[in-house]
Structures are given as C-alpha cells and as structure tokens.
Design an enzyme around this catalytic site. Structure first.
Site, PDB file in Angstrom:
ATOM      1  N   GLU A 363      34.548  41.297  56.979  1.00 51.16           N
ATOM      2  CA  GLU A 363      34.494  42.235  55.830  1.00 51.16           C
ATOM      3  C   GLU A 363      35.894  42.509  55.281  1.00 51.16           C
ATOM      4  O   GLU A 363      36.200  43.607  54.831  1.00 51.16           O
ATOM      5  CB  GLU A 363      33.737  43.516  56.196  1.00 51.16           C
ATOM      6  CG  GLU A 363      32.255  43.221  56.423  1.00 51.16           C
ATOM      7  CD  GLU A 363      31.351  44.424  56.362  1.00 51.16           C
ATOM      8  OE1 GLU A 363      31.641  45.346  55.593  1.00 51.16           O
ATOM      9  OE2 GLU A 363      30.336  44.413  57.064  1.00 51.16           O
TER      10      GLU A 363
HETATM   11  N1  COS Z   1      35.570  48.413  43.258  1.00 48.15           N
HETATM   12  C1  COS Z   1      35.351  48.144  41.957  1.00 48.15           C
HETATM   13  N2  COS Z   1      36.013  47.161  41.298  1.00 48.15           N
HETATM   14  C2  COS Z   1      36.897  46.429  41.991  1.00 48.15           C
HETATM   15  C3  COS Z   1      37.170  46.653  43.353  1.00 48.15           C
HETATM   16  C4  COS Z   1      36.468  47.706  43.981  1.00 48.15           C
HETATM   17  N3  COS Z   1      36.664  47.975  45.272  1.00 48.15           N
HETATM   18  N4  COS Z   1      38.114  45.771  43.763  1.00 48.15           N
HETATM   19  C5  COS Z   1      38.419  45.022  42.699  1.00 48.15           C
HETATM   20  N5  COS Z   1      37.686  45.411  41.630  1.00 48.15           N
HETATM   21  C6  COS Z   1      37.736  44.865  40.267  1.00 48.15           C
HETATM   22  C7  COS Z   1      39.143  44.999  39.705  1.00 48.15           C
HETATM   23  O1  COS Z   1      39.335  46.249  39.073  1.00 48.15           O
HETATM   24  C8  COS Z   1      39.183  43.860  38.714  1.00 48.15           C
HETATM   25  O2  COS Z   1      38.502  44.256  37.542  1.00 48.15           O
HETATM   26  P1  COS Z   1      39.130  43.900  36.104  1.00 48.15           P
HETATM   27  O3  COS Z   1      39.040  42.404  35.996  1.00 48.15           O
HETATM   28  O4  COS Z   1      38.255  44.628  35.151  1.00 48.15           O
HETATM   29  O5  COS Z   1      40.548  44.399  36.138  1.00 48.15           O
HETATM   30  C9  COS Z   1      38.320  42.789  39.382  1.00 48.15           C
HETATM   31  O6  COS Z   1      37.488  43.472  40.310  1.00 48.15           O
HETATM   32  C10 COS Z   1      39.156  41.757  40.126  1.00 48.15           C
HETATM   33  O7  COS Z   1      39.975  42.462  41.054  1.00 48.15           O
HETATM   34  P2  COS Z   1      41.320  41.854  41.650  1.00 48.15           P
HETATM   35  O8  COS Z   1      42.132  41.269  40.528  1.00 48.15           O
HETATM   36  O9  COS Z   1      41.947  42.900  42.503  1.00 48.15           O
HETATM   37  O10 COS Z   1      40.723  40.653  42.531  1.00 48.15           O
HETATM   38  P3  COS Z   1      41.441  39.672  43.531  1.00 48.15           P
HETATM   39  O11 COS Z   1      40.874  38.327  43.300  1.00 48.15           O
HETATM   40  O12 COS Z   1      42.929  39.841  43.491  1.00 48.15           O
HETATM   41  O13 COS Z   1      40.888  40.148  44.954  1.00 48.15           O
HETATM   42  C11 COS Z   1      40.693  41.453  46.971  1.00 48.15           C
HETATM   43  C12 COS Z   1      40.976  41.423  45.456  1.00 48.15           C
HETATM   44  C13 COS Z   1      41.716  40.669  47.784  1.00 48.15           C
HETATM   45  C14 COS Z   1      40.745  42.929  47.349  1.00 48.15           C
HETATM   46  C15 COS Z   1      39.282  40.892  47.220  1.00 48.15           C
HETATM   47  O14 COS Z   1      39.244  39.519  46.982  1.00 48.15           O
HETATM   48  C16 COS Z   1      38.793  41.144  48.630  1.00 48.15           C
HETATM   49  O15 COS Z   1      38.316  42.236  48.964  1.00 48.15           O
HETATM   50  N6  COS Z   1      38.897  40.108  49.504  1.00 48.15           N
HETATM   51  C17 COS Z   1      38.317  40.197  50.839  1.00 48.15           C
HETATM   52  C18 COS Z   1      36.905  39.792  50.762  1.00 48.15           C
HETATM   53  C19 COS Z   1      36.181  40.015  52.002  1.00 48.15           C
HETATM   54  O16 COS Z   1      36.040  41.149  52.453  1.00 48.15           O
HETATM   55  N7  COS Z   1      35.698  38.925  52.594  1.00 48.15           N
HETATM   56  C20 COS Z   1      34.959  39.014  53.793  1.00 48.15           C
HETATM   57  C21 COS Z   1      33.611  38.442  53.560  1.00 48.15           C
HETATM   58  S1  COS Z   1      32.428  39.566  53.148  1.00 48.15           S
HETATM   59  S2  COS Z   1      31.610  39.886  54.887  1.00 48.15           S
END
Ligand code: COS
Length: 384
Positions: A363
């Site tokens: 996660e």
């Molecule tokens: N809630 C609502 N919106 C969100 C958010 C959240 N928690 N996190 C990101 N967003 C939105 C951003 O605001 C952005 O929107 P806009 O395009 O309108 O600006 C969009 O989503 C993209 O966000 P961001 O540019 O931050 O995306 P990234 O590709 O840089 O990724 C991380 C961000 C690294 C935080 C994300 O890829 C992540 O959580 N990775 C881990 C995934 C994970 O947990 N994997 C395990 C498998 S699931 S069991």
C-alpha cells in the site's frame, strides 16, 4: 490506557479479540507453514457480524468507519497478520465501491461483503507499476456497452480467493493521471484468469497472485465514478486503508511484545528469570512505549478520517510509516529477547518478524509515504 472507544467499538474489539485468541492463535503457525487461506476464520467473522463493520447499515454493515475496520485488523493481527489480511484486503477492495459506487453498485456488492459471503480485492499494482502507480499498462477500451480489459495485475492480495475485484486500468494514456479509470470485475467473468500463487516471506496465509485480463469484457455499468477518475479513486482509497496497514502492524507488534514479555518471566538464566535483568527490562519498556505511541496515532488518525476531514493523506501516511517501522523494530527485539527460541519456527515471533516486513512495503512503501508527508508539509507551509 483509556482510548475512549464507544461501547460498540469496545464490543467490536472484544469480539475480534476472542476470534483471534480462540480461533486464529491455535492455527496461525500451521496456516503460515502451509500457506492455507483462512476461509473458516472468515466464517467466524461473518457469524459475529464483523465482516461489515466499516459498511453502512443500509447495505448490511454495522455502520462504522476506518476506526472500526482498524480495531478488527489490529486484534486479528495480534494472532496472525496473514489471516487478518483476508479481512483487511477485502476492505481495500470494497473502499472504492464505498467511496465512489452508485446506489445500484453498492446495493449489488456491499451486502454480500458485509455478510462475509464474498471477499473483495484491489488491483492496482503491475510488474512495472508499483510506487509509480501511474505506470499502469493494463488497458480498458470502450466497446459499445462494454469495456474490454487487457493486461496483468501483480501481487494482488486475496487474488483468486476474492469474488469482487476493483481494478484500475488505463483508458487514455495521453491524459496522464486523468487517463485511468476504476472498474468492478466479478470473478468468473470470461477473460479474467489467475496466475500462480506467490510463495512469500511472510503473511503466508494470505493469497497473493496475478490477475490476467485477456479481452475481458465488462459491462459499462461496472465503471466506478467517471472515466478518468481511476487514479483519484486509487489514491482516495489508499488514504483510507493505509491506517488499516498501520493497524495490522500494531497488532503484529502487540502479539510479539506479549510473547516476549511472557517468555522473559518464564526463561531463567543465571538462576533468575531474564525479566529481572535491566538489559531485558529496558527492551521491554521501549517496545511498550513504541506500541502505545503507535496505538494513539493510529486511532486518532482513523478518527480524523472518520470525522470527514478533507486533508487525510499526510495523516494516513504518518500512521502507516510509524506503525510499520515500529512493528519491524518490536518484532526484531522480541526475537532477540527470546534468543534461540525466538529464531525457531515452533515459536510465533519469527513469523511475526516475517509478517511485519510487508507492512513497510505494501500500500505504498514507507519511502513513498515519506514523500507524501514531506510534500504535504511543504504545501501546507506555503499556504500559511
Ligand atoms: N487524494 C486525491 N487526489 C490525489 C491524491 C490523493 N491522496 N494523491 C494524488 N492526487 C491527485 C493529484 O492532486 C494530481 O491531480 P491533478 O492532476 O489534478 O494535479 C493527480 O492525483 C496526480 O498526482 P501526482 O502528480 O502526485 O501523482 P504521481 O504520479 O507523482 O504519484 C504518488 C503520486 C507517488 C503519491 C502515488 O503514485 C502513490 O501513492 N504511489 C504508491 C502507490 C501504492 O500505494 N502502491 C501500492 C499498491 S496498492 S496495494
């Protein structure tokens, strides 16, 4: 410590604790050794009305939220972090429906989950899309009243065992984060098959496997939210389930601490119980301090989320990092206190140390969590 739980929350915690002590603890080592999926334990949870603690009453649940889910996960994980995951993984699969489902979708899927008749799973991860969630290659192409899914999801918790899968796929690559969509896919849909069950270091009672989509046609009514919302569905889901991982870590740490404390009073060296040695006492004290601090943070984070607060990503990430790093330290110290016995498979703490490791990884790795926390801190300070 009084955690100011409501009467209902105390009851939920006690019911889960009883199942953990009476039904899970006696079989935890066997299920770990044999990689046995805990169908029978799900039945006990269902009979105690615990499967739907986080689901609204009108869909057959108990009407609780993230805190109620965490209380169950914590107690079950005290006995076995792997068995607890059949419940927690279902929560992860159900939350996209809870948060974004239409009334029809909720009516169709949530009552069976709440009754423990069906398990759910969440399919985001792929071979090349882990921390970089936007690296997803699985595609969903609209075709009349259907979408056609192609691609492979990897390391899916409850894979092959679950009946309901919430799947994130790419609907328009040119749109970046807005190019993903979330779908509900039912087991048995032609074109959905399962790969091999993974052989893991820990949480071995949990099923982890590939989901393979080959021209898998799913009706358009199975789209969650709107096309293009899939990334947001995933992120908002993870914001609510990362505290569940924290609760799993908290439970594992508590289980390991209890075992080490008990052992330290029974094990005699130099003519006295090792609990009389200050070196051991200080380790026990540090373990207990860390566990209490984690419990305070996890419960408070869950309450913050359940209050309907808007900004929850940083808090959820903090709980997950702190709890999982603590679980790794506490389980390692428990093995240390139990020495040679701790290292042996006949005693539960070596398994707990193996089980704890995944909580720092899945996660979202703890490195990704720290990115989320730091970016939010910087954003907040700029707003002030
Ligand atoms: N809630 C609502 N919106 C969100 C958010 C959240 N928690 N996190 C990101 N967003 C939105 C951003 O605001 C952005 O929107 P806009 O395009 O309108 O600006 C969009 O989503 C993209 O966000 P961001 O540019 O931050 O995306 P990234 O590709 O840089 O990724 C991380 C961000 C690294 C935080 C994300 O890829 C992540 O959580 N990775 C881990 C995934 C994970 O947990 N994997 C395990 C498998 S699931 S069991």
């Amino acid at each position: 410590m009084n955690y100011f739980l409501t009467e209902e929350q105390e009851m939920i915690k006690e019911l889960a604790a009883r199942i953990a002590d009476e039904k899970i603890a006696p079989v935890a080592l066997e299920y770990d050794r044999e990689g046995k999926f805990p169908r029978d334990i799900i039945k006990y949870l269902a009979d105690s009305d615990l499967c739907g603690v986080y689901i609204e009453e009108k869909y057959g649940g108990l009407g609780g939220g993230v805190l109620e889910m965490a209380l169950v996960v914590e107690e079950l994980s005290r006995a076995c972090g792997g068995i607890a995951l059949a419940f927690a993984g279902t929560g992860l699969g159900a939350f996209p429906i809870i948060l974004f489902g239409t009334d029809e979708q909720k009516n169709k899927y949530l009552p069976d989950i709440a009754a423990g008749k069906k398990l759910a799973a969440f399919a985001l991860t792929e071979a090349d899309a882990g921390s970089d969630a936007a690296g997803i290659r699985t595609t969903a192409v609209a075709d009349g009243d259907h979408y056609i899914l192609n691609g492979t999801k990897q390391w899916i918790t409850n894979g092959a065992e679950a009946d309901i899968y919430t799947v994130i796929a790419c609907t328009n690559r040119s749109k970046g984060a807005r190019g993903f969509s979330a779908f509900i896919v039912e087991k048995g849909t032609p074109g959905l098959s399962f790969g091999k069950k993974e052989d893991k270091m820990g949480i071995r009672a949990s099923s982890t496997c590939e989901l393979i989509f080959e021209e898998c046609r799913i009706p358009k009514e199975n789209l969650l939210a709107r096309e293009g919302m899939g990334f947001i569905v995933a992120m908002k889901t993870l914001d609510r389930t990362r505290p569940g991982v924290a609760a799993q870590a908290l439970g594992i740490a508590t289980g390991a601490f209890n075992a080490a404390l008990k052992y330290s009073k029974e094990r005699e060296q130099f003519g006295q119980p090792i609990s009389s040695f200050q070196a051991v006492q200080h380790m026990l004290a540090d373990m207990a301090i860390q566990i209490e601090a984690v419990r305070c943070l996890v419960y408070q984070t869950c309450r913050h989320i359940d209050s309907g607060a808007k900004n929850i990503s940083k808090e959820a990430a903090m709980a997950k990092v702190f709890a999982s790093d603590t679980a790794m330290r506490v389980t390692t110290d428990a093995v240390q206190i139990m020495g040679g016995y701790g290292y042996m498979k006949e005693y539960p703490v070596e398994k707990m140390m193996r089980d704890a490791k995944i909580t720092q990884i899945y996660e979202g790795t703890n490195q990704i969590q720290r990115n989320v926390i730091a970016l939010e801190l910087i954003k907040e300070s700029t707003r002030e």
